[in-house]
Design an enzyme around this catalytic site. Structure first.
Site, PDB file in Angstrom:
ATOM      1  CE  LYS A 190      -4.022  -2.522 -20.984  1.00 44.53           C
ATOM      2  NZ  LYS A 190      -2.651  -2.940 -20.764  1.00 44.53           N
ATOM      3  CG  ASP A 191      -7.357   2.103 -13.559  1.00 43.53           C
ATOM      4  OD1 ASP A 191      -6.675   1.298 -12.910  1.00 43.53           O
ATOM      5  OD2 ASP A 191      -7.018   3.289 -13.764  1.00 43.53           O
TER       6      ASP A 191
END
Length: 463
Positions: A112-113
């Site tokens: 998700k980063d």
């Protein structure tokens, strides 16, 4: 290019207005009115680009010039300058048919980063140039919350509230969210599961008066920018395959819960990226596997698993796929979504089901099989998989054909899920950023699964 809703009841919007809208005002999801085509010659020109350079090339098709090139480049450089690997998302060869794309080198050790570091920069930019108040609201099954908070903590003009299911994320996931003490961050731990959290979020975004009053913005993959940012690493992975793998059919196996990551691959393929099978890897909460195999989309009984980020029964991004499956027919999408809301299930058959099975393969991986895969690859290849990536590798084993190669996405660092790894008596070394979390105080509010109570918490926070 403009952006339209899957339900067809929103006037076309530009790129930044689409970012700010998040969930479409008619309850649908925003999509581009045309998907750009990338030629094989262009792909070959892109082969040696860095991740950051490739990101700029792909985004240039979608931003309509609303963000000056220099500003976008600065945002991209800040977003990925914090990653622990110079390639951002390095590709590792495991054997002659399996490659793993490591997506866990960002600040919270999860895929998700990749999107959310950029979204944090983008929201900060919009807040600054438009004078907009940004109140971010999202739900997480574990990784989105930590990555979103990391992307915007301390940023002026932005507040963020994240809902997560109480005691249903890994301890590391919980600590990464709740040990953040910045004044612009609120963590609500909801008595319920992820689908309960997500339902409240969608209801709040559908309340247009509330959404407008408090300037709500979406960080979940209902926001198209999340989808687009993830599309970049599909291109990067395929273009970075070694010479020996080029020319072969390339399948991609993706641990999938909310359908956002796999939909990014679907978008990449529609743009022209040569992908064979898009393989959906899920766990015992296998609504997506059942849909691919039978055409029925029906939430089942919730089960806790070793891969909690995929413990999802209602996949938000499924509607985007339904829009393209029906030939971009918003009336048909409205009919399906109304039936799903009213009857709890929908079904496609005939040519539509044939198309689904052309677009995707799928496998729901049992808990024991997940652990067996982790043990097998640690023993035979010396590579430690997290439980979600293990589901992806199991799906590769089930669906990769002779002479084909497969890229499986490593969506999280195994240290985030030591509860499962330790069952195999495998000792792992924790990165210092994770090892130090347990000593920090936590900041969260436990609330009932009650929209009124959650609304009250938000109103107090946003004032």
């Amino acid at each position: 290019m403009q952006y339209i809703s899957t339900r067809g009841k929103v006037e076309p919007r530009g790129f930044i207005d689409t970012v700010l809208m998040g969930l479409a005002d008619d309850g649908g999801l925003m999509v581009p009115d045309v998907i750009p085509s990338v030629s094989s010659a262009t792909l070959e020109e892109w082969r040696n680009l860095s991740f950051q350079e490739l990101f700029l090339k792909i985004f240039s098709y979608y931003t309509n010039g609303e963000i000056p090139d220099g500003d976008l480049k600065e945002m991209v450089e800040r977003s990925y300058g914090t990653f622990r690997h110079p390639e951002v998302t390095p590709l590792k060869e495991i054997n002659d048919s399996l490659y793993i794309l490591e997506l866990f080198h960002g600040p919270t050790f999860a895929f998700k980063d990749v999107a959310l570091q950029f979204m944090g920069e983008l929201y900060s930019y919009i807040s600054r140039v438009r004078g907009e108040i940004i109140h971010i609201l999202g739900a997480t099954s574990g990784d989105t919350g930590a990555a979103a908070i990391a992307g915007v903590r301390g940023k002026e003009g932005i507040k963020i509230c994240i809902l997560h299911p109480h005691n249903k994320v890994s301890k590391v996931q919980e600590l990464q969210m709740t040990t953040v003490d910045d004044a612009n961050v609120l963590n609500l731990s909801v008595q319920g599961n992820f689908d309960d959290c997500q339902k409240v979020i969608k209801e709040l975004f559908a309340d247009l008066e509330f959404k407008s009053k408090y300037h709500l913005r979406a960080i979940n993959s209902i926001n198209f920018v999340r989808i687009l940012a993830q599309t970049v690493y599909y291109f990067y992975a395929v273009l970075k395959l070694p010479q020996a793998a080029q020319g072969k059919t390339v399948n991609i196996s993706v641990p999938s819960g909310n359908f956002g990551n796999i939909f990014s691959g679907y978008l990449a393929k529609k743009m022209g990226l040569p992908i064979g099978k898009l393989i959906i890897a899920t766990n015992e909460n296998n609504i997506l596997e059942r849909f691919v195999k039978t055409g029925e989309y029906k939430p089942g009984d919730f089960k806790s698993t070793h891969s909690p980020s995929m413990d999802i029964q209602v996949a938000s991004n499924f509607e985007r796929y339904l829009y393209y499956l029906t030939g971009e027919d918003s009336a048909a999408v409205n009919g399906y979504m109304s039936k799903l809301a009213g009857e709890g299930a929908i079904k496609v058959d005939g040519q539509l089901l044939e198309q689904v099975q052309t677009d995707f393969a799928a496998l729901g991986v049992k808990n024991d099989e997940c652990l067996n895969i982790i043990g097998k690859y640690k023993s035979e290849a010396g590579y430690l998989l997290d439980p979600h990536t293990a589901c992806g590798v199991a799906a590769y084993e089930a669906h990769n054909g002779p002479g084909e190669v497969c890229i499986t996405f490593a969506t999280a660092h195994p240290a985030k899920f030591d509860e499962a790894i330790s069952l195999l008596k495998i000792a792992q070394e924790f990165p210092p950023q994770i090892a130090g979390l347990a000593a920090l105080p936590q900041h969260m509010t436990v609330v009932e699964h009650d929209k009124a109570e959650i609304t009250r918490q938000l109103e107090e926070f946003y004032i």
